[in-house]
Scaffold this active site. Structure first.
Site, PDB file in Angstrom:
ATOM      1  N   SER A 154       0.990   4.262   9.381  1.00 25.44           N
ATOM      2  CA  SER A 154       2.738   4.841  10.018  1.00 25.44           C
ATOM      3  C   SER A 154       3.848   4.501  10.436  1.00 25.44           C
ATOM      4  CB  SER A 154       1.716   5.355  11.998  1.00 25.44           C
ATOM      5  OG  SER A 154       1.018   5.610  11.765  1.00 25.44           O
ATOM      6  N   HIS A 213      -7.664  -1.642   0.031  1.00 27.92           N
ATOM      7  CA  HIS A 213      -6.973   0.437   1.041  1.00 27.92           C
ATOM      8  C   HIS A 213      -8.895   0.019   1.889  1.00 27.92           C
ATOM      9  CE1 HIS A 213      -5.619   3.030   2.813  1.00 27.92           C
ATOM     10  NE2 HIS A 213      -4.801   2.808   2.232  1.00 27.92           N
ATOM     11  N   GLU A 246      -8.924   3.111   2.200  1.00 26.07           N
ATOM     12  CA  GLU A 246      -9.880   4.155   2.168  1.00 26.07           C
ATOM     13  C   GLU A 246     -10.909   3.592   1.198  1.00 26.07           C
ATOM     14  OE1 GLU A 246      -6.694   6.092   2.437  1.00 26.07           O
ATOM     15  OE2 GLU A 246      -5.591   6.102   4.270  1.00 26.07           O
ATOM     16  N   ASN A 251       2.624   4.711  -1.377  1.00 30.06           N
ATOM     17  CA  ASN A 251       1.366   5.183  -1.737  1.00 30.06           C
ATOM     18  C   ASN A 251       0.770   6.855  -1.554  1.00 30.06           C
ATOM     19  OD1 ASN A 251      -1.953   5.135  -1.566  1.00 30.06           O
ATOM     20  ND2 ASN A 251      -2.537   3.984   0.169  1.00 30.06           N
ATOM     21  N   TRP A 252       0.646   7.281  -2.744  1.00 23.20           N
ATOM     22  CA  TRP A 252       0.473   8.606  -2.441  1.00 23.20           C
ATOM     23  C   TRP A 252      -0.666   8.914  -2.086  1.00 23.20           C
ATOM     24  CZ3 TRP A 252       3.780  11.276  -6.915  1.00 23.20           C
ATOM     25  CH2 TRP A 252       5.339  10.467  -6.640  1.00 23.20           C
ATOM     26  N   LYS A 253      -1.449   8.152  -2.346  1.00 20.24           N
ATOM     27  CA  LYS A 253      -2.888   8.389  -2.436  1.00 20.24           C
ATOM     28  C   LYS A 253      -2.929   9.947  -2.872  1.00 20.24           C
ATOM     29  CE  LYS A 253      -2.640   6.562   2.601  1.00 20.24           C
ATOM     30  NZ  LYS A 253      -3.333   6.364   3.604  1.00 20.24           N
ATOM     31  N   GLY A 301      -2.275   7.047   9.020  1.00 20.62           N
ATOM     32  CA  GLY A 301      -2.035   7.840   9.013  1.00 20.62           C
ATOM     33  C   GLY A 301      -2.275   8.744  10.781  1.00 20.62           C
ATOM     34  N   GLU A 350      -2.768  -3.512   6.812  1.00 16.34           N
ATOM     35  CA  GLU A 350      -2.939  -2.135   7.143  1.00 16.34           C
ATOM     36  C   GLU A 350      -3.751  -1.944   8.654  1.00 16.34           C
ATOM     37  OE1 GLU A 350      -0.720   0.145   4.070  1.00 16.34           O
ATOM     38  OE2 GLU A 350      -2.729   0.316   3.580  1.00 16.34           O
TER      39      GLU A 350
HETATM   40  P1  PGA Z   1       0.070   6.351   6.463  1.00 14.37           P
HETATM   41  O1  PGA Z   1      -0.468   4.634   5.768  1.00 14.37           O
HETATM   42  O2  PGA Z   1       1.970   5.111   6.309  1.00 14.37           O
HETATM   43  O3  PGA Z   1       0.138   7.449   5.676  1.00 14.37           O
HETATM   44  O4  PGA Z   1      -0.076   5.748   7.434  1.00 14.37           O
HETATM   45  C1  PGA Z   1      -0.248   4.077   5.116  1.00 14.37           C
HETATM   46  C2  PGA Z   1      -1.464   3.201   4.306  1.00 14.37           C
HETATM   47  O5  PGA Z   1      -2.624   4.221   3.990  1.00 14.37           O
HETATM   48  O6  PGA Z   1      -1.365   2.879   3.099  1.00 14.37           O
END
Ligand code: PGA
Length: 252
Positions: free
Chosen positions: A213, A96, A98, A9-11, A174, A168
């Site tokens: 993470s 997700h 976010e 997931n490059w966001k 993150g 998640e």
């Molecule tokens: P992260 O993100 O590996 O940077 O914790 C995972 C995600 O949000 O899918």
């Protein structure tokens, strides 16, 4: 045995030149023999066509990071499932944290997105997970069951094979603080039980990924934990070196 799934997931990161470097680096490092791993890349929309060209003739698959619940029309700024398919995606991430927390998407919106994406033939990575406060209050199982239940309210047996759940925990995303293998297995087992309790067929074959993470340092422990079928990787997917290590460590 089912393949593991490692999804990147490059966001909201990377420009064209970065994407070219990253994808070429990944191709070089993982080679063409993926040994029991499905590799899925979710770049931002602006990079889909570039990445789709770069992964032609490889086993790497393409994924949208989000989608709208209608196929076309007056929805400024949105992208439809058909548009994702037209850009060579066969996967999409929905729900997700976010999107839930920053963009205000609730379980109802997520349910509509899941339905439209599946109608269009996309495979869905449905993200679920509890906040720190909810875990500290011992509410994680309740929250996650509720998220899965609403998102998949309209789903029947035949559609299950196109759904993957990503657990998640919000507090692990993150932050560099991954959930422990025990915490991960507990939730994954609970999710799988929920599926076999709700669907006559296929329930026990659901793939459940872990995200939060994930790094080259913890992937071996995570991927070998009970009921873990892969990972959704954010930060560590932005470097060819770390992402390829995660992919290679997840193979047979
Ligand atoms: P992260 O993100 O590996 O940077 O914790 C995972 C995600 O949000 O899918």
């Amino acid at each position: 045995m089912r393949n593991k799934i490692i999804a990147a997931n490059w966001k909201m990161n990377l420009l064209h030149a970065d994407a070219v470097r990253l994808v070429n680096g990944i191709k070089e490092k993982i080679g063409n023999e993926l040994n029991g791993v499905d590799v899925v890349l979710a770049p931002p929309y602006t990079l889909l066509s570039t990445v789709s060209e770069l992964i032609k003739n490889t086993h790497i698959q393409l994924c949208g990071q989000n989608v709208f619940w209608k196929q076309s029309g007056a929805y400024t700024g949105e992208i439809s499932p058909e548009m994702l398919k037209d850009s060579s995606c066969n996967w999409v991430i929905i729900g997700h944290s976010e999107r839930r927390n920053i963009m205000g998407e609730d379980d109802e919106i997520i349910r509509k997105k899941v339905n439209t994406a599946l109608d269009s033939g996309l495979k869905v990575i449905l993200c679920v997970g509890e906040s720190l406060e909810q875990r500290e209050g011992g509410l994680e199982e309740k929250i996650i069951k509720n998220q899965v239940e609403i998102a998949l309210k309209d789903i029947n047996n035949d559609r299950l094979e196109n759904i993957v759940v990503a657990y998640e925990p919000v507090w692990a995303i993150g932050t560099g603080k991954n959930a422990t293998p025990r915490q991960i297995s507990e939730i994954h087992t609970m999710i799988k039980k929920w599926f076999s309790g709700h669907f006559e067929k296929n329930g026990e074959n659901m793939s459940v990924l872990y995200g939060g993470s994930v790094s080259p340092d913890n992937i071996v422990e995570i991927i070998n934990s009970e009921n873990v079928d892969g990972a959704l990787v954010g930060g560590a997917s932005l470097k060819a070196e770390s992402f390829s290590k995660i992919v290679l460590a997840s193979g047979d």
